[in-house]
Design an enzyme around this catalytic site. Structure first.
Site, PDB file in Angstrom:
ATOM      1  N   ASN A   1      -4.103  -5.832  -6.074  1.00 32.12           N
ATOM      2  CA  ASN A   1      -3.573  -7.161  -5.752  1.00 32.12           C
ATOM      3  C   ASN A   1      -4.510  -8.254  -6.242  1.00 32.12           C
ATOM      4  O   ASN A   1      -4.059  -9.332  -6.615  1.00 32.12           O
ATOM      5  CB  ASN A   1      -3.320  -7.293  -4.248  1.00 32.12           C
ATOM      6  CG  ASN A   1      -1.963  -6.733  -3.896  1.00 32.12           C
ATOM      7  OD1 ASN A   1      -0.979  -7.073  -4.539  1.00 32.12           O
ATOM      8  ND2 ASN A   1      -1.909  -5.860  -2.919  1.00 32.12           N
TER       9      ASN A   1
ATOM     10  N   HIS B   1      -6.280 -12.211   8.817  1.00 29.41           N
ATOM     11  CA  HIS B   1      -4.929 -11.771   9.161  1.00 29.41           C
ATOM     12  C   HIS B   1      -4.901 -10.246   9.042  1.00 29.41           C
ATOM     13  O   HIS B   1      -4.511  -9.674   8.024  1.00 29.41           O
ATOM     14  CB  HIS B   1      -3.887 -12.401   8.237  1.00 29.41           C
ATOM     15  CG  HIS B   1      -2.533 -11.774   8.407  1.00 29.41           C
ATOM     16  ND1 HIS B   1      -1.800 -11.893   9.546  1.00 29.41           N
ATOM     17  CD2 HIS B   1      -1.823 -10.961   7.586  1.00 29.41           C
ATOM     18  CE1 HIS B   1      -0.682 -11.193   9.425  1.00 29.41           C
ATOM     19  NE2 HIS B   1      -0.674 -10.616   8.248  1.00 29.41           N
TER      20      HIS B   1
ATOM     21  N   GLN C   1      -2.261 -15.312 -11.014  1.00 26.55           N
ATOM     22  CA  GLN C   1      -1.480 -16.402 -10.411  1.00 26.55           C
ATOM     23  C   GLN C   1      -2.356 -17.642 -10.209  1.00 26.55           C
ATOM     24  O   GLN C   1      -1.908 -18.771 -10.442  1.00 26.55           O
ATOM     25  CB  GLN C   1      -0.858 -15.934  -9.092  1.00 26.55           C
ATOM     26  CG  GLN C   1       0.208 -14.851  -9.346  1.00 26.55           C
ATOM     27  CD  GLN C   1       0.928 -14.373  -8.108  1.00 26.55           C
ATOM     28  OE1 GLN C   1       0.588 -14.768  -6.994  1.00 26.55           O
ATOM     29  NE2 GLN C   1       1.912 -13.522  -8.296  1.00 26.55           N
TER      30      GLN C   1
ATOM     31  N   ARG D   1       0.855  -1.198   0.000  1.00 22.62           N
ATOM     32  CA  ARG D   1       0.000   0.000   0.000  1.00 22.62           C
ATOM     33  C   ARG D   1       0.883   1.238   0.000  1.00 22.62           C
ATOM     34  O   ARG D   1       1.770   1.364   0.835  1.00 22.62           O
ATOM     35  CB  ARG D   1      -0.876  -0.032   1.261  1.00 22.62           C
ATOM     36  CG  ARG D   1      -1.960   1.013   1.273  1.00 22.62           C
ATOM     37  CD  ARG D   1      -2.981   0.629   2.311  1.00 22.62           C
ATOM     38  NE  ARG D   1      -3.884   1.691   2.625  1.00 22.62           N
ATOM     39  CZ  ARG D   1      -4.872   1.569   3.495  1.00 22.62           C
ATOM     40  NH1 ARG D   1      -5.049   0.429   4.138  1.00 22.62           N
ATOM     41  NH2 ARG D   1      -5.674   2.561   3.741  1.00 22.62           N
TER      42      ARG D   1
ATOM     43  N   ARG E   1       3.377 -15.128  17.565  1.00 26.16           N
ATOM     44  CA  ARG E   1       3.484 -13.888  18.353  1.00 26.16           C
ATOM     45  C   ARG E   1       2.667 -14.012  19.640  1.00 26.16           C
ATOM     46  O   ARG E   1       3.112 -13.626  20.726  1.00 26.16           O
ATOM     47  CB  ARG E   1       2.937 -12.706  17.531  1.00 26.16           C
ATOM     48  CG  ARG E   1       3.851 -12.256  16.417  1.00 26.16           C
ATOM     49  CD  ARG E   1       3.136 -11.309  15.479  1.00 26.16           C
ATOM     50  NE  ARG E   1       4.066 -10.685  14.543  1.00 26.16           N
ATOM     51  CZ  ARG E   1       3.690  -9.985  13.484  1.00 26.16           C
ATOM     52  NH1 ARG E   1       2.401  -9.812  13.208  1.00 26.16           N
ATOM     53  NH2 ARG E   1       4.581  -9.444  12.694  1.00 26.16           N
TER      54      ARG E   1
ATOM     55  N   ASP F   1       0.947 -14.738  13.547  1.00 28.79           N
ATOM     56  CA  ASP F   1       0.126 -14.199  14.638  1.00 28.79           C
ATOM     57  C   ASP F   1       0.047 -15.201  15.791  1.00 28.79           C
ATOM     58  O   ASP F   1       0.110 -14.830  16.961  1.00 28.79           O
ATOM     59  CB  ASP F   1      -1.272 -13.864  14.104  1.00 28.79           C
ATOM     60  CG  ASP F   1      -1.186 -13.061  12.821  1.00 28.79           C
ATOM     61  OD1 ASP F   1      -0.576 -11.988  12.859  1.00 28.79           O
ATOM     62  OD2 ASP F   1      -1.680 -13.531  11.786  1.00 28.79           O
TER      63      ASP F   1
HETATM   64  N1  LIG Z   1       0.500 -13.147   6.326  1.00 26.76           N
HETATM   65  C1  LIG Z   1       1.454 -12.667   7.082  1.00 26.76           C
HETATM   66  O1  LIG Z   1       1.561 -13.034   8.248  1.00 26.76           O
HETATM   67  C2  LIG Z   1       2.441 -11.652   6.569  1.00 26.76           C
HETATM   68  C3  LIG Z   1       3.491 -11.254   7.392  1.00 26.76           C
HETATM   69  C4  LIG Z   1       4.420 -10.329   6.905  1.00 26.76           C
HETATM   70  C5  LIG Z   1       4.282  -9.813   5.625  1.00 26.76           C
HETATM   71  N2  LIG Z   1       3.233 -10.214   4.858  1.00 26.76           N
HETATM   72  C6  LIG Z   1       3.065  -9.690   3.486  1.00 26.76           C
HETATM   73  O2  LIG Z   1       3.993 -10.357   2.642  1.00 26.76           O
HETATM   74  C7  LIG Z   1       4.196  -9.577   1.475  1.00 26.76           C
HETATM   75  C8  LIG Z   1       5.671  -9.533   1.115  1.00 26.76           C
HETATM   76  O3  LIG Z   1       6.393  -8.866   2.128  1.00 26.76           O
HETATM   77  P1  LIG Z   1       7.927  -8.461   1.891  1.00 26.76           P
HETATM   78  O4  LIG Z   1       8.378  -7.835   3.156  1.00 26.76           O
HETATM   79  O5  LIG Z   1       8.719  -9.591   1.336  1.00 26.76           O
HETATM   80  O6  LIG Z   1       7.732  -7.335   0.769  1.00 26.76           O
HETATM   81  P2  LIG Z   1       8.843  -6.742  -0.209  1.00 26.76           P
HETATM   82  O7  LIG Z   1       8.253  -5.482  -0.766  1.00 26.76           O
HETATM   83  O8  LIG Z   1      10.177  -6.704   0.426  1.00 26.76           O
HETATM   84  O9  LIG Z   1       8.933  -7.827  -1.377  1.00 26.76           O
HETATM   85  C9  LIG Z   1       7.883  -8.096  -2.232  1.00 26.76           C
HETATM   86  C10 LIG Z   1       8.480  -8.649  -3.516  1.00 26.76           C
HETATM   87  O10 LIG Z   1       7.395  -9.095  -4.320  1.00 26.76           O
HETATM   88  C11 LIG Z   1       7.670  -8.754  -5.653  1.00 26.76           C
HETATM   89  N3  LIG Z   1       6.399  -8.725  -6.357  1.00 26.76           N
HETATM   90  C12 LIG Z   1       5.456  -7.749  -6.373  1.00 26.76           C
HETATM   91  N4  LIG Z   1       4.435  -8.106  -7.157  1.00 26.76           N
HETATM   92  C13 LIG Z   1       4.726  -9.336  -7.631  1.00 26.76           C
HETATM   93  C14 LIG Z   1       4.071 -10.230  -8.508  1.00 26.76           C
HETATM   94  N5  LIG Z   1       2.908  -9.906  -9.076  1.00 26.76           N
HETATM   95  N6  LIG Z   1       4.656 -11.406  -8.796  1.00 26.76           N
HETATM   96  C15 LIG Z   1       5.838 -11.736  -8.254  1.00 26.76           C
HETATM   97  N7  LIG Z   1       6.527 -10.926  -7.426  1.00 26.76           N
HETATM   98  C16 LIG Z   1       5.967  -9.747  -7.124  1.00 26.76           C
HETATM   99  C17 LIG Z   1       8.396  -7.413  -5.578  1.00 26.76           C
HETATM  100  O11 LIG Z   1       9.170  -7.167  -6.726  1.00 26.76           O
HETATM  101  C18 LIG Z   1       9.256  -7.625  -4.325  1.00 26.76           C
HETATM  102  O12 LIG Z   1      10.525  -8.157  -4.643  1.00 26.76           O
HETATM  103  C19 LIG Z   1       3.563  -8.219   1.779  1.00 26.76           C
HETATM  104  O13 LIG Z   1       2.297  -8.170   1.154  1.00 26.76           O
HETATM  105  C20 LIG Z   1       3.394  -8.241   3.285  1.00 26.76           C
HETATM  106  O14 LIG Z   1       2.335  -7.409   3.702  1.00 26.76           O
HETATM  107  C21 LIG Z   1       2.324 -11.121   5.300  1.00 26.76           C
END
Ligand SMILES: NC(=O)c1ccc[n+]([C@@H]2O[C@H](COP(=O)([O-])OP(=O)(O)OC[C@H]3O[C@@H](n4cnc5c(N)ncnc54)[C@H](O)[C@@H]3O)[C@@H](O)[C@H]2O)c1
Length: 335
Positions: free
Chosen positions: A110, A192, A117, A97, A167, A164
């Site tokens: 998204n 989540h 995908q 975001r 944690r 979660d």
């Molecule tokens: N469910 C959970 O518990 C949880 C916890 C932490 C983070 N997350 C989520 O995980 C996601 C990734 O986090 P991060 O810290 O690695 O982010 P990040 O921004 O460091 O990395 C995301 C990567 O995804 C790539 N990307 C974007 N769109 C894409 C697509 N369509 N196909 C393939 N690759 C794509 C980007 O180029 C980037 O390298 C975020 O959405 C974050 O909110 C979820």
């Protein structure tokens, strides 16, 4: 292929492989922590075009670890290559975001990614593929991918609330002054998001109910529950970057625990709801699950929920219904 294992490799696709979570995750998969120390893996690393240069660097580092379990590394931005014949699809990448972006915009942007995908998984992955969505909003993204992959059974789609759960277990252990391994049967319910409900009323410390060990009800309701819900933000405030290593760790935990029979505990995973515990059927929501000896996961039956818990869970599920309405409306998907 390594010389000490004759097992066929498990092929794992990871999207967003050059991102922060990807960087913390791939080395753990490659070293055997996800599938075991004698299970070879093939890694299909998927990035969008602007991420491909960084991905090359990550793949070089994987090469430089000389992991004996790594049978093959594929680097691609082509989903037909990336999801070809995969056993697991770990959908980590998603668009963050940005300033000025409404939540509804994020759901739509998204959503499109997860339609694409889901379709590619449907067309190119093994029919036995299991899909774990991490990229946020992970429950709704998972639902969209599931709807876009009609040939893959709904039971093979998951979204992640294990971070979660982990944690929450640690918060309770710290409060009670016990080791975290003493805390069990803690289910995080719902979305989540900060609305999730970490069910302290059914969790245990040793053999006792948490509420018999931690008598401070006000702390449980007014400090513990929001602390778990806001932990992601607290980490961003402290670290200046979002949780990546602990998220990657939770991915390893989730996949490992879905791949092995559950012993003596239960785990939080977002799965397709069939109306269990009053959750709306057809959404991807976090429920307590166990895996049986045949490798099949089931929602744990017989959990007693108080009115307080039911209210919290209903509010979180309501948020999921609203997310679905917005995202499906934008994408033209039918419920
Ligand atoms: N469910 C959970 O518990 C949880 C916890 C932490 C983070 N997350 C989520 O995980 C996601 C990734 O986090 P991060 O810290 O690695 O982010 P990040 O921004 O460091 O990395 C995301 C990567 O995804 C790539 N990307 C974007 N769109 C894409 C697509 N369509 N196909 C393939 N690759 C794509 C980007 O180029 C980037 O390298 C975020 O959405 C974050 O909110 C979820």
């Amino acid at each position: 292929m390594n010389t000490f294992s004759k097992k066929a490799p498990i092929r794992v696709a990871v999207t967003g492989a050059a991102g922060n979570i990807g960087y913390a995750l791939l080395f753990r998969i490659a070293s055997g922590q996800m599938f075991g120390p004698d299970q070879p893996v093939a890694l299909n690393l998927i990035e969008i075009e602007p991420g491909m240069a960084a991905l090359r660097g990550v793949a070089m580092e994987l090469d430089d670890c000389a992991f004996p379990l790594v049978a093959e590394i594929v680097q691609t931005s082509d989903l037909s290559v990336g999801f070809k014949d995969v056993d697991w699809a770990l959908l980590v990448g998603s668009v963050p975001r940005k300033q000025g972006m409404e939540r509804a915009d994020l759901l739509g942007i998204n959503g499109k990614v997860f339609v694409g995908q889901g379709k590619a998984i449907n067309d190119y992955a093994k029919s036995s593929v299991r899909v774990l969505v991490v990229g946020n909003p992970c429950n709704t993204n998972c639902l969209i991918a599931m709807k876009s992959a009609p040939n893959i059974p709904d039971e093979q789609f998951f979204a992640m609330t294990r971070l979660d759960e982990n944690r929450a277990k640690t918060q309770l252990a710290h409060k009670a002054g016990v080791a975290v391994k003493e805390v069990s049967e803690l289910c995080v319910w719902g979305n989540h998001s900060p609305s999730m409900y970490p069910d302290f009323e059914n969790a245990k410390i040793g053999r006792s109910k948490v509420t018999d060990v931690i008598l401070d009800q006000a702390w449980l309701r007014d400090t513990f529950v929001p602390t778990v819900g806001q932990r992601g933000k607290a980490i961003i405030d402290a670290r200046g970057a979002s949780s990546a290593a602990s998220a990657a760790n939770a991915v390893v935990d989730t996949v490992r625990d879905l791949s092995n029979p559950t012993r003596g505990d239960l785990h939080s995973v977002c799965v397709i709801s069939n109306g269990e515990y009053g959750s709306p059927a057809g959404i991807i929501t976090s429920l307590p699950i166990r895996v049986d000896g045949a490798g099949k996961w089931r929602v744990v039956e017989g959990v007693k929920l108080s009115d307080y818990a039911k209210e919290k869970i209903a509010a979180s599920n309501q948020e999921l219904l609203e997310e679905r309405e917005v995202a499906f409306g934008q994408l033209g998907l039918s419920i």
